[in-house]
Write a protein that holds these residues in place. Structure first.
Motif, PDB file in Angstrom:
ATOM      1  N   UNK A 263       0.848  -1.200   0.000  1.00 18.76           N
ATOM      2  CA  UNK A 263       0.000   0.000   0.000  1.00 18.76           C
ATOM      3  C   UNK A 263       0.889   1.257   0.000  1.00 18.76           C
ATOM      4  N   UNK A 264       1.977   1.201   0.777  1.00 17.11           N
ATOM      5  CA  UNK A 264       2.898   2.347   0.818  1.00 17.11           C
ATOM      6  C   UNK A 264       3.527   2.567  -0.564  1.00 17.11           C
ATOM      7  N   UNK A 265       3.887   1.449  -1.228  1.00 19.88           N
ATOM      8  CA  UNK A 265       4.483   1.557  -2.569  1.00 19.88           C
ATOM      9  C   UNK A 265       3.502   2.209  -3.530  1.00 19.88           C
ATOM     10  N   UNK A 266       2.216   1.831  -3.401  1.00 20.71           N
ATOM     11  CA  UNK A 266       1.179   2.402  -4.268  1.00 20.71           C
ATOM     12  C   UNK A 266       1.088   3.920  -4.053  1.00 20.71           C
ATOM     13  N   UNK A 267       1.126   4.327  -2.775  1.00 21.89           N
ATOM     14  CA  UNK A 267       1.040   5.760  -2.465  1.00 21.89           C
ATOM     15  C   UNK A 267       2.265   6.489  -3.037  1.00 21.89           C
ATOM     16  N   UNK A 268       3.469   5.912  -2.797  1.00 21.26           N
ATOM     17  CA  UNK A 268       4.698   6.541  -3.302  1.00 21.26           C
ATOM     18  C   UNK A 268       4.609   6.702  -4.819  1.00 21.26           C
ATOM     19  N   UNK A 269       4.203   5.622  -5.490  1.00 18.13           N
ATOM     20  CA  UNK A 269       4.113   5.641  -6.951  1.00 18.13           C
ATOM     21  C   UNK A 269       3.139   6.711  -7.436  1.00 18.13           C
ATOM     22  N   UNK A 270       1.937   6.727  -6.849  1.00 19.42           N
ATOM     23  CA  UNK A 270       0.927   7.669  -7.327  1.00 19.42           C
ATOM     24  C   UNK A 270       1.265   9.117  -6.965  1.00 19.42           C
ATOM     25  N   UNK A 271       1.877   9.326  -5.783  1.00 16.19           N
ATOM     26  CA  UNK A 271       2.221  10.697  -5.386  1.00 16.19           C
ATOM     27  C   UNK A 271       3.312  11.235  -6.321  1.00 16.19           C
ATOM     28  N   UNK A 272       4.346  10.413  -6.583  1.00 11.61           N
ATOM     29  CA  UNK A 272       5.422  10.882  -7.472  1.00 11.61           C
ATOM     30  C   UNK A 272       4.867  11.139  -8.870  1.00 11.61           C
ATOM     31  N   UNK A 273       4.034  10.211  -9.353  1.00 10.46           N
ATOM     32  CA  UNK A 273       3.447  10.388 -10.686  1.00 10.46           C
ATOM     33  C   UNK A 273       2.609  11.676 -10.729  1.00 10.46           C
ATOM     34  N   UNK A 274       1.831  11.905  -9.661  1.00  7.41           N
ATOM     35  CA  UNK A 274       0.986  13.111  -9.632  1.00  7.41           C
ATOM     36  C   UNK A 274       1.859  14.365  -9.611  1.00  7.41           C
ATOM     37  N   UNK A 275       2.935  14.341  -8.811  1.00  7.30           N
ATOM     38  CA  UNK A 275       3.821  15.515  -8.737  1.00  7.30           C
ATOM     39  C   UNK A 275       4.415  15.833 -10.106  1.00  7.30           C
ATOM     40  N   UNK A 319       7.392   4.568 -16.455  1.00  2.00           N
ATOM     41  CA  UNK A 319       8.736   4.679 -17.054  1.00  2.00           C
ATOM     42  C   UNK A 319       9.710   5.292 -16.046  1.00  2.00           C
ATOM     43  N   UNK A 320       9.242   6.315 -15.320  1.00  2.00           N
ATOM     44  CA  UNK A 320      10.128   6.981 -14.355  1.00  2.00           C
ATOM     45  C   UNK A 320      10.496   6.083 -13.180  1.00  2.00           C
ATOM     46  N   UNK A 321       9.512   5.285 -12.731  1.00  2.00           N
ATOM     47  CA  UNK A 321       9.756   4.546 -11.485  1.00  2.00           C
ATOM     48  C   UNK A 321      10.150   3.081 -11.666  1.00  2.00           C
ATOM     49  N   UNK A 322       9.915   2.525 -12.863  1.00  2.82           N
ATOM     50  CA  UNK A 322      10.229   1.101 -13.068  1.00  2.82           C
ATOM     51  C   UNK A 322      11.676   0.753 -12.713  1.00  2.82           C
ATOM     52  N   UNK A 323      12.677   1.599 -13.064  1.00  2.00           N
ATOM     53  CA  UNK A 323      14.053   1.213 -12.708  1.00  2.00           C
ATOM     54  C   UNK A 323      14.293   1.187 -11.193  1.00  2.00           C
ATOM     55  N   UNK A 324      13.389   1.806 -10.437  1.00  4.70           N
ATOM     56  CA  UNK A 324      13.626   1.882  -8.985  1.00  4.70           C
ATOM     57  C   UNK A 324      12.741   0.926  -8.171  1.00  4.70           C
ATOM     58  N   UNK A 325      12.134  -0.040  -8.847  1.00  7.35           N
ATOM     59  CA  UNK A 325      11.226  -0.939  -8.122  1.00  7.35           C
ATOM     60  C   UNK A 325      11.972  -1.705  -7.022  1.00  7.35           C
ATOM     61  N   UNK A 326      13.130  -2.287  -7.385  1.00  7.76           N
ATOM     62  CA  UNK A 326      13.851  -3.078  -6.372  1.00  7.76           C
ATOM     63  C   UNK A 326      14.382  -2.226  -5.231  1.00  7.76           C
ATOM     64  N   UNK A 327      15.035  -1.040  -5.531  1.00  2.00           N
ATOM     65  CA  UNK A 327      15.452  -0.199  -4.400  1.00  2.00           C
ATOM     66  C   UNK A 327      14.264   0.252  -3.539  1.00  2.00           C
ATOM     67  N   UNK A 328      13.125   0.552  -4.218  1.00  6.99           N
ATOM     68  CA  UNK A 328      11.941   0.984  -3.467  1.00  6.99           C
ATOM     69  C   UNK A 328      11.480  -0.143  -2.533  1.00  6.99           C
TER      70      UNK A 328
END
Lengths: 605, 99
Positions: A263-275, A319-328
Motif C-alpha cells: 500500500x505504501x508503494x502504491x502511495x509513493x508511486x501515485x504521489x510521485x506520478x501526480x507531482x 517509465x520513471x519509477x520502473x528502474x527503482x522498483x527493487x530499491x523501493x
C-alpha cells in the motif's frame, strides 16, 4: 466521535441535495448505478477466476515486465483495479509473491485502469448505450437465477456491464439537464492555482466514492457537457489517481506487513506520478496534442484527448519509477519493519488472506508453522533444555545428563498464553475461509491444517502432565529414576531437533519418507524403555509406584512425539508433490520393522 | 482387509488409463533412485562413525532399515503395476483378436 457523525451528516446533505435538484439526483443515480455495476463485475470475475487468476499471478510475476504486463492486461480485461490490487495485496501478505513483483502488478494496474477512460470517452458517450444495457440486465437476471456457478458468474458479468452502461447514461442525461440550469464552467480556473485546486477536488471525490473509475466517468461526462474546462479536467484526472492511492492506503493499513508495504508503494508511486504530472502538465498537454494528431483524434475531441492524457501520464509514471522498483522494495522492507509481537498474536491471519482459497490455505499453513514454533519453545523448556541447545549441534545426551535444574515453568499458563489463543484464532480463520467461496483441494487442505493445529495443542497438553512428574523425579538422587527420566527427556529433545532440521531443510531433500525413520526410532526407544522398566521392577531396583509414573510419562511423551510428527507431516505436504507418499510405511509396517529389529538384537545378544 | 485393499487397487488401476499408470511407475522409480542414493550416503556415514559411538550408529542404522523397507515396498509396487499393465495389454489383445 467524528466518525460517528460523519455518515449521518453526509446522508442528510445528500438527501437535501437530491430533494433540491432533480438533475443532481439523476447524476447521483448514475454514479450509484455505475458503482453497483462495478461491484457486480467484480463478483462475476471472482466466480470465474477460481484459481486461474491466482495461478497466473504466481507464475507470471518473476520478472518486472511480466508483473507489469499482468497488472495491465488483467485490469484492462476486468476493468477493476480494485480487484487486482486486493488479490495482489493478499498474495504479498501471504508471501506468495515478492514485494517487488507486487509493486510491478500495481504499476501495471495503474496503466490498465486508464483503458476505462477510453471506453467511456470512446464508446460510452457516443453511442446510446442504455439501449444495450436493458437486454444485458434481463439476460443477466435470468442467468443469475440458474444453479450453475458459471451461469451465475455470467449473470453477474452481464448485470455489471448493464448497470455500468445505465450509470453512464444517467450521468450523461443528468449533466445535460444540469447544464441548462447551472454553468459550472464559470468556476473554472487557469494556471497552477487551478491545477492544484482541481487536483484536490479530483482526489476528494475519489476518496469519497472509493473509485477512480467513477470519478473519471464524472470528469468525462462533465467535460462532454462543457461543465469543466479541458485544462481543469486534466487536473481532476491527476487528482483521481492520487485519490485511488489513498483508498488503497486506507485498505492496506489493516493488512499485515506485506500488505502495508505494498500500500505504501502504491502511495509513493501515485504521489510521485501526480507531482510529475502537475509540474509537467503543460508539456504533457503538448504531448497529448502530438499524440492525438498521430492517432487521428480531432483537435476538439477533448474526451479522447483526456483519455490519452490519463494513459500518457500513468505510462510516464511507470517509465520513471520502473528502474527503482527493487530499491523501493528494499527501502520499504527496511522502513516498514516487523515489530516484535507477542507469541500468541497471529502473524499471517489477516482479512486480505481470505480473498482467495489459495492465499487462505497458505496463510493458515504459515500460522500453524508459527504455532509449531511456539509449541517447540514450550516443549524444549518443558524438558528443561534451552531452545538454543536443541537448535545447536551440541550433544543432546550430554546436555540432558548434565542438567542441574528443572525449569520452573508454568506449562498451564504458557499453554493458555501461547498455544490456546493462537489455536483459537486459526480455527476461527479456517471457519471464516470455509464460509467463503472455496474449492475441494483448499477445503481439504484447511481441514488437515486444522487437525495439525489440534495435534500441536494436544502435544502441549501432554507436556502439562509430563512436566509435573519431571519436576518431582527429573533430578532424583536415585540414579535409576534419574536415568529413566533422562531417557524420556532425550527422546523428546531428539525428536524436536530432527523435526526442526526437517522443516529447515532444502525442499529437494525432504520427503514424507524422512518421517518414517522418526516414527520407527520413537517406537523402538519407547519399547526399549518399557522393557528396561519391566526388568527394573523384576529386580526391585525401582518401586512399582514410581515405575507406573515413568510408564505414564513414557506414554505422554510418545503421544507428544506422534502428535508433533503428524503436525510436521501436514506442514511438509506442499513440498511432497511426488509419489513418495505411496512408499510411506503404515503403522503395521513400522511395527513389523521394530519387531524384526528386536528379534535381530535378541539373536545377537 | 488385505484382499479388499488389493481389489481396490486393481480396480483403480484398471479404471485409470495406461498413460497415468506408466507415469506412476516412472515416478516411483524416481523415488527409488533417490532412496538408493540416500542408502549409499547412510552406509558411508555408518562406516565413518567410530565403533564406540553406538548411539549414533544405531540411529543411522534405523534410518537405513527404514530405507530398505521403503525401497522394498516401492519395488513390490512397481512389480505389481507392471504385472497389471501386462495383464491389461493381454486382455486388450484378446478382445482385438475376438473382434
Amino acid at each position: 466521535m467524528l466518525k460517528k457523525f460523519t455518515l449521518p451528516v453526509v446522508l442528510l446533505v445528500l438527501a437535501y441535495a437530491l430533494w433540491a435538484s432533480a438533475d443532481f439526483m439523476e447524476i447521483a443515480a448514475g454514479v450509484a448505478l455505475f458503482m453497483f455495476g462495478m461491484l457486480c463485475l467484480e463478483e462475476g470475475f471472482k466466480t470465474f477466476t477460481g484459481g486461474t487468476l491466482e495461478t497466473l499471478l504466481r507464475k507470471s510475476t518473476n520478472r518486472l515486465w511480466k508483473s507489469l504486463s499482468f497488472g495491465m492486461v488483467s485490469t484492462t480485461l476486468m476493468q477493476s483495479s480494485t480487484l487486482v490490487s486486493l488479490i495482489t495485496i493478499s498474495f504479498v501478505s501471504a508471501e506468495m509473491i515478492t514485494l517487488a513483483a507486487g509493486i510491478g502488478v500495481i504499476m501495471g494496474a495503474n496503466i490498465g485502469t486508464t483503458t476505462g477512460a477510453w471506453l467511456i470517452a470512446g464508446l460510452g458517450l457516443r453511442v446510446n448505450i442504455a439501449a444495450y444495457a436493458m437486454p444485458m440486465l434481463v439476460f443477466g437476471v435470468v442467468f443469475l437465477m440458474q444453479k450453475s456457478k458459471a451461469m451465475k458468474g455470467l449473470g453477474y458479468l452481464l448485470m455489471g456491464a448493464g448497470f455500468l452502461f445505465f450509470g453512464i447514461h444517467y450521468m450523461k442525461e443528468g449533466f445535460d439537464a444540469f447544464q441548462s440550469a447551472f454553468d459550472l464552467s464559470a468556476y473554472s480556473m487557469t494556471g497552477m492555482q487551478g491545477v492544484l485546486l482541481f487536483t484536490l477536488i479530483g482526489m476528494l471525490v475519489t476518496v469519497v466514492m472509493q473509485s477512480s473509475h467513477a470519478t473519471l466517468l464524472i470528469i468525462i461526462t462533465a467535460l462532454a457537457t462543457g461543465q469543466v474546462s479541458y485544462e481543469n479536467a486534466l487536473a481532476l484526472a491527476i487528482g483521481a489517481n492520487l485519490g485511488s492511492a489513498i483508498t488503497t492506503a486506507l485498505g492496506g493499513l489493516a493488512a499485515n506487513l506485506g500488505g502495508r508495504r505494498l500500500a505504501a508503494a502504491h502511495v509513493v508511486f501515485n504521489v510521485i506520478t501526480a507531482l510529475v504530472g502537475i509540474l509537467l502538465i503543460n508539456q504533457l498537454a503538448w504531448a497529448v496534442d502530438q499524440g492525438a494528431f498521430l492517432l487521428g483524434i480531432g483537435d476538439e475531441d477533448y474526451l479522447l484527448k483526456l483519455a490519452l492524457f490519463h494513459t500518457l501520464f500513468n505510462v510516464l509514471g511507470v517509465i520513471l519509477l520502473a528502474p527503482f522498483v527493487n530499491p523501493l522494495a528494499s527501502q520499504l522492507v527496511k522502513r516498514i519493519s516487523y515489530q516484535k509481537q507477542a507469541a500468541e498474536t497471529p502473524l499471517y491471519l489477516f482479512p486480505e488472506a481470505l480473498e482467495t482459497p489459495e492465499t487462505a490455505v497458505d496463510a493458515v499453513r504459515k500460522e500453524v508453522h508459527h504455532l509449531f514454533d511456539n509449541a517447540y519453545g514450550l516443549l524444549a523448556h518443558g524438558v528443561s533444555l534451552k531452545r538454543a541447545t536443541i537448535d545447536s549441534e551440541e550433544s543432546l545426551s550430554e546436555a540432558v545428563k548434565y542438567t542441574r535444574k528443572i525449569f520452573p515453568i508454568d506449562v498451564e499458563n504458557a499453554y493458555e498464553e501461547k498455544i490456546k489463543s493462537l489455536h483459537s484464532e486459526i480455527v476461527a480463520f479456517i471457519a471464516e475461509a470455509q464460509a467463503r467461496e472455496s474449492n475441494q483441494s483448499a477445503s481439504e487442505a484447511l481441514y488437515t491444517l486444522r487437525q495439525a493445529s489440534r495435534d500441536l495443542v494436544e502435544a502441549v497438553k501432554g507436556m502439562k502432565h509430563l512436566h509435573n512428574n519431571l519436576s518431582r523425579y527429573g533430578l532424583s538422587t536415585n540414579p535409576a529414576i534419574r536415568e529413566r527420566y533422562d531417557l524420556i527427556r532425550l527422546q523428546l529433545a531428539r525428536l524436536l531437533r530432527d523435526l526442526r532440521l526437517l522443516l529447515d531443510a532444502d525442499p529437494e531433500d525432504v520427503s514424507s519418507l524422512s518421517l518414517d525413520a522418526l516414527r520407527v526410532s520413537l517406537e523402538k526407544s519407547s519399547r526399549k524403555l518399557l522393557d528396561d522398566l519391566d526388568e527394573m521392577i523384576r529386580h526391585r531396583r525401582l518401586a512399582a509406584s514410581i515405575a507406573t509414573s515413568v510408564m505414564n510419562d513414557e506414554s505422554y511423551v510418545s503421544d507428544i512425539c506422534n502428535n508433533l510428527i503428524d503436525a510436521v507431516h501436514t506442514l511438509l505436504l506442499p513440498r511432497l508433490e511426488n509419489q513418495s507418499d505411496q512408499l510411506t510405511l503404515d503403522k503395521q509396517e513400522i511395527k513389523q520393522l521394530v519387531d524384526e529389529e528386536a528379534r535381530d538384537n535378541g539373536a545377537e545378544s | 482387509m488385505k484382499l479388499k485393499k488389493l481389489m481396490a487397487r486393481v480396480s483403480d488401476f484398471l479404471d485409470a488409463d495406461s498413460k497415468t499408470q506408466l507415469e506412476e511407475i516412472k515416478s516411483i522409480r524416481k523415488v527409488l533412485k533417490e532412496l538408493k542414493s540416500k542408502e549409499r550416503d547412510l552406509k558411508d556415514k555408518i562406516a565413518q562413525v567410530p565403533a564406540k559411538n553406538t548411539e549414533d550408529k544405531e540411529e543411522l542404522q534405523i534410518k537405513l532399515d527404514v530405507i530398505y523397507a521403503q525401497r522394498k515396498k516401492g519395488l513390490d509396487r512397481v512389480k505389481e503395476l507392471k504385472k497389471l499393465l501386462q495383464e491389461k495389454k493381454r486382455i486388450k489383445l484378446q478382445r482385438a483378436s475376438e473382434l
